[in-house]
Design an enzyme around this catalytic site. Sequence first.
Site, PDB file in Angstrom:
ATOM      1  N   GLY A  10       0.806  -1.215   0.000  1.00  0.00           N
ATOM      2  CA  GLY A  10       0.000   0.000   0.000  1.00  0.00           C
ATOM      3  C   GLY A  10       0.839   1.264   0.000  1.00  0.00           C
ATOM      4  O   GLY A  10       2.071   1.237  -0.069  1.00  0.00           O
ATOM      5  N   PHE A  11       0.160   2.364   0.103  1.00  0.00           N
ATOM      6  CA  PHE A  11       0.788   3.687   0.099  1.00  0.00           C
ATOM      7  C   PHE A  11       1.831   3.812   1.210  1.00  0.00           C
ATOM      8  O   PHE A  11       3.030   3.998   0.963  1.00  0.00           O
ATOM      9  CB  PHE A  11      -0.327   4.734   0.220  1.00  0.00           C
ATOM     10  N   ILE A  12       1.400   3.681   2.449  1.00  0.00           N
ATOM     11  CA  ILE A  12       2.327   3.824   3.568  1.00  0.00           C
ATOM     12  C   ILE A  12       3.281   2.628   3.616  1.00  0.00           C
ATOM     13  O   ILE A  12       4.493   2.781   3.829  1.00  0.00           O
ATOM     14  CB  ILE A  12       1.568   3.963   4.900  1.00  0.00           C
ATOM     15  N   TYR A 152     -15.644   2.384  10.058  1.00  0.00           N
ATOM     16  CA  TYR A 152     -14.177   2.392   9.991  1.00  0.00           C
ATOM     17  C   TYR A 152     -13.581   2.849  11.317  1.00  0.00           C
ATOM     18  O   TYR A 152     -12.678   2.198  11.861  1.00  0.00           O
ATOM     19  CB  TYR A 152     -13.703   3.301   8.852  1.00  0.00           C
ATOM     20  N   LYS A 156     -11.265   0.574  13.991  1.00  0.00           N
ATOM     21  CA  LYS A 156      -9.920   0.920  14.439  1.00  0.00           C
ATOM     22  C   LYS A 156      -9.847   1.008  15.966  1.00  0.00           C
ATOM     23  O   LYS A 156      -8.878   0.566  16.585  1.00  0.00           O
ATOM     24  CB  LYS A 156      -9.465   2.228  13.795  1.00  0.00           C
TER      25      LYS A 156
END
Length: 318
Positions: A10-12, A152, A156
């Site tokens: 992914g991005f991170i 979401y 988390k």
Amino acid sequence: MVILLTGAAGFIGSHLTEHLLGLGHTVIGFDNFDNQYDPARKQLNLRLIKGHRNVNVIEGDIRDQTLLADVLRRYQCDTVVHLAARTGVRDSVREPALCLDVNVNGTLSLLEAMRTTNVRRLVMASSSSVYGNSTFVPFREDDDANLPLSPYAMSKRSAELLTHTYHHLHGFNVACLRFFTVYGPRQRPEMAISRFTEKMFGGQPITIFGDGNTSRNYTYIYDTVMGITSAINHLNGFDLLNIGGAASTNLRDLVSMIERAVGRKAVIDWQPNQPGDVTLTCADLHRASNRIGYFPSIQIEEGINRFVRWYQQSVLCS
């Protein structure tokens, strides 16, 4: 260290993989390459690490506890960085069951795999969304975070509570990092900065939900990676830490910054507020600075300029 990194494509995750390899660590990447956005983009994210001798990328789902345990044993991992998740507030409103299954059951699967293989070091990506519409500004880690506004956010917060249970019962050392709107090269395509930049270069209207006066604490990817790395190096007990930028930015101001960087005026399609969105995120960074030495270094306008330059070179010219 030998680090199992979920969500590595992914991005991170892809930025973190490159950084950890540069520090001499071994990274065992784990990603399911799902279709929440184009899997080809995730494959491209990994192009800079292909062939590196200290990395292996395994395709798999974090809900597969048997596979996770096998990977932890086979590669003798000593630390886990858990970034894999079903992301996005609006997607979670549309598909709450999938969001909770991946983010809560998937985290439980990972924790159980760690327990059975005696791996006790975990850094987990959480989110500023857990604060909901908090009236205490800036947001502190010891504020109440029990009124989430979206599936979401709830997922988390639930994952945070699960990790605390494993800290208490099984002696895990855990850092839950509450990320505040991470942006930069390779940012997910549905996120505002990426989407606005694409639309402005294409001469298309950008959609803004609400009156444009919402504010977000934007965190450049470099600072986020530095925060994760510092958390890995300071794992001790259980901690919740905000990883954010230096200040919050109004949405109208953000659009103006992107306009200046792109060199075009935005055409705005105004739409009503979306369910689950919060009006403000603002990080108190005192705990993160005191405990892991985290200090963001990239101001928002500089970060936007860097992102737009990357977009021009890597997307428009590709």
